[in-house]
Structures are given as structure tokens and as C-alpha cells.
Design a protein around this motif. Sequence first.
Motif, PDB file in Angstrom:
ATOM      1  N   ILE A  18       2.373   1.762  -3.425  1.00 28.35           N
ATOM      2  CA  ILE A  18       1.475   2.115  -4.662  1.00 28.35           C
ATOM      3  C   ILE A  18       1.363   3.760  -4.458  1.00 28.35           C
ATOM      4  O   ILE A  18       1.649   4.300  -5.212  1.00 28.35           O
TER       5      ILE A  18
ATOM      6  N   ASP B 279      -3.976  10.451  -0.478  1.00 28.89           N
ATOM      7  CA  ASP B 279      -5.016   9.421  -0.866  1.00 28.89           C
ATOM      8  C   ASP B 279      -5.628   9.107   0.374  1.00 28.89           C
ATOM      9  O   ASP B 279      -4.931   7.969   0.964  1.00 28.89           O
TER      10      ASP B 279
ATOM     11  N   ILE C  21       0.979  -1.166   0.101  1.00 35.11           N
ATOM     12  CA  ILE C  21      -0.089   0.115  -0.090  1.00 35.11           C
ATOM     13  C   ILE C  21       1.117   1.352  -0.017  1.00 35.11           C
ATOM     14  O   ILE C  21       0.460   2.050  -0.817  1.00 35.11           O
TER      15      ILE C  21
ATOM     16  N   LEU D  26      -6.184   4.991   0.756  1.00 34.84           N
ATOM     17  CA  LEU D  26      -4.893   4.364   0.958  1.00 34.84           C
ATOM     18  C   LEU D  26      -4.380   4.820   2.213  1.00 34.84           C
ATOM     19  O   LEU D  26      -3.780   3.731   2.932  1.00 34.84           O
TER      20      LEU D  26
ATOM     21  N   ARG E  63       2.970   6.500  -7.367  1.00 32.47           N
ATOM     22  CA  ARG E  63       2.353   7.528  -7.930  1.00 32.47           C
ATOM     23  C   ARG E  63       3.073   8.892  -8.434  1.00 32.47           C
ATOM     24  O   ARG E  63       2.852   9.689  -9.380  1.00 32.47           O
TER      25      ARG E  63
ATOM     26  N   SER F 172      -8.963   0.260  -5.997  1.00 29.66           N
ATOM     27  CA  SER F 172      -8.465   0.237  -4.806  1.00 29.66           C
ATOM     28  C   SER F 172      -9.228  -0.366  -3.698  1.00 29.66           C
ATOM     29  O   SER F 172      -8.874  -1.096  -2.870  1.00 29.66           O
TER      30      SER F 172
ATOM     31  N   SER G 216     -15.162  -1.922   2.871  1.00 26.86           N
ATOM     32  CA  SER G 216     -14.723  -1.637   1.430  1.00 26.86           C
ATOM     33  C   SER G 216     -15.959  -1.610   0.451  1.00 26.86           C
ATOM     34  O   SER G 216     -16.174  -0.680  -0.532  1.00 26.86           O
TER      35      SER G 216
END
Length: 356
Positions: free
Chosen positions: A35, A123, A32, A126, A39, A310, A217
Motif C-alpha cells: 500500500i 507515512d 502494508i 503505515l 501510492r 488506515s 488504533s
Amino acid sequence: MSSPGIPLPLKTEHSAKDRLYWNFFNMIPFLIGSIAIARDSLKWVAVYIGIALFFFLVIEFRFACTHCLYYIRSKGCVKCMMLSGVPKIFKARPGPHSPFEKAVTVLGALPMFLFPIYWLVRDPLLLVAYIVSWTLFFLTARRYECVRCLNFECPMNRVPADVKKEFEKGDNLSGSFEISGKGILESCSGRCASLRVKHEFKDFLYWNFVTLVILFSAGLAIGISSTGWLLAYIFIIIFHFNILEQRFFCTHCPYYVEGGKRLRCMMNWGWPRHFKPIPYPPGKFDLVITTLGFIIMIFFPLPYLLKIPSLLGAYFVSIVLFLLTIWRSECPRCIYFCCPFNRVPVEVRKEYEGEN
């Protein structure tokens, strides 16, 4: 018969399954963080990986692991659940950690945990996933590994003092506990000693926290698209757990009779008991209805999750972690012997049923 407080037999060896499970669990927060950083820059991802490797292979290895019995007993390469196969490049140091070693270990861990925060705050999803994944990792380790770990010098170790003394005297508590169920057979006070005959409120808190990660989620993905379908999803969840599963699956479970009119199990603590207990195994029809309920509940949010990769990733990873954790840590101890996932050996079941 044992109570929930009786400890599991100490784990003197870690199996390949242990190593795969814990390294998979440990990789999730790092993935995580990577990622989020990727970016912006792959170079900073390399720096992040370097910081993590330096902590695990140098700082933790030298100042924490060298005092661990798993490290001390290993020959050539370390044999533990996290760093198995790594050469023992530092001399073993039996005995407690010094204040300096503790301070260095903590200070070395902080950069590893905090480094990706700068990118994660951009984010929120995340960032939440990062915090939740580390929380789940430490809660699960504390709950299932720290209670039977030989690393008595670790500040997270939860093995009772009397058990430590017995182990150091060479008592039979040193028998290895394997996930296959052998540890139950080798327990210190009979083969049934490690069975979980009752659930406690802390069991409910842990397992519902894990379940909420899955449901959150899915619910978030649905809610972003439609409030109406989110309400429908919530209704499906409540109907499945409170009516469908309770009637066709839970009524056959020994834990179902605990707590009088209120359930006292690790998943449904405090919920009203709507149906009478059924003192025989669930039939094929019961299992089919329960399975269909789970299938509908799992696949219902997929069209919405596919729009947000995600959340889709978090959904599937959390389901995998849920199933792996319950399969390796609860199913070998559960007294619901008629459950198709129960992993208690047949001879232990017969002995328990003979005593009860």
C-alpha cells in the motif's frame, strides 16, 4: 498435573487451518508495504512482490527449507504451514545448515524486509503498522509454533533437547497435534498434560501487547478528533476490564483465584481482585452483561475510525488476529471450561475435574 512449562505435543502435520491462518498473518505486513509503495508507483510494487517471491521460493526454499523435516518428509509438493503445495524443486538436505547457507538466508531476507521502508517513512502510521505486524508474526510463531515444530535445525526452534531426542527415537511424542484438540488427547503424559493450569508473566506481556494494538488504533482515531471522547473511551476500557468483566465473567474463572489479592491471568496480571470468586458457571445474565460491555467497547470508536481508513483497517485486522490466535492456541488448553469459547474436549474436562 502439568505446569505452564510442559511442552505441547510435537506437530507432525499442518492442517488447512494452519496454512490459512499463517499465510493470512504473513500477508499483512506485505499488504502494508505494498500500500505504501503503490501510492508512488505500481511498478515498484511488482518489484517488491518479485523480491518476496524470489526469497520464499528460491533462497529460503534452497538454503533453509531443504533441511526441514516437513520438507524432507513431503512427497512431490511441500506440506508445511507456509509453502504448502509448492513443488520440491531442490533436493532435501538432512542435517544442520552450513554457515554459508545461514548467511545467504539472512542476506536474502534483508531486501524483502527493508525494500518498502523508503515509502513507509513517508507515512508514520503505515511504518508503525509494518513494524508491529512483523513483530506480532514472529512473537506468535515463537510462542505457539516454535515450541512444537519438527524443524529442529531452525535457529528459532524452541523444542527442548530431551523432547527432540525422544522424537528421534520414535517415541509417542511424535503424535500430531491438531487445533481441534486431538493433540491434547495424544499428549505424552496423559490427556490433561497440555492444559494450561497457570499463566505466567510472559503470557500477560504477549496478550496485552496484542490488545494494545487494537486499543491504540481506536484511541488514536478518537484522540485526533476529540481529547474529551478519548478520555471517555479510556474510562470505558478500564471500567469494563477492571469492574464489569471482572464481576460478571472473571469471578467464575479458575484462574481468578490465583495470586491472592492480585490477579494472575494472561489478561489482567497484577490488577486488584475486587470481588469474591463464584464457584459455579456464569449465568445468562452474567454473559449478557459481559457481552454488552464488549459490544460498547468495540463499537464506540467506529465513528472516529471511519474518518481514517488506515486506522479502521488496522483496528479490524488486529481484532481478527486476536480472536483467531486465542481461539486456536489458548481456548483448546484453557481450564475455564464454563467459558462459551472453551474448546477443550468434554472427556478431557471430566478427567481434569476428577484429578482436581
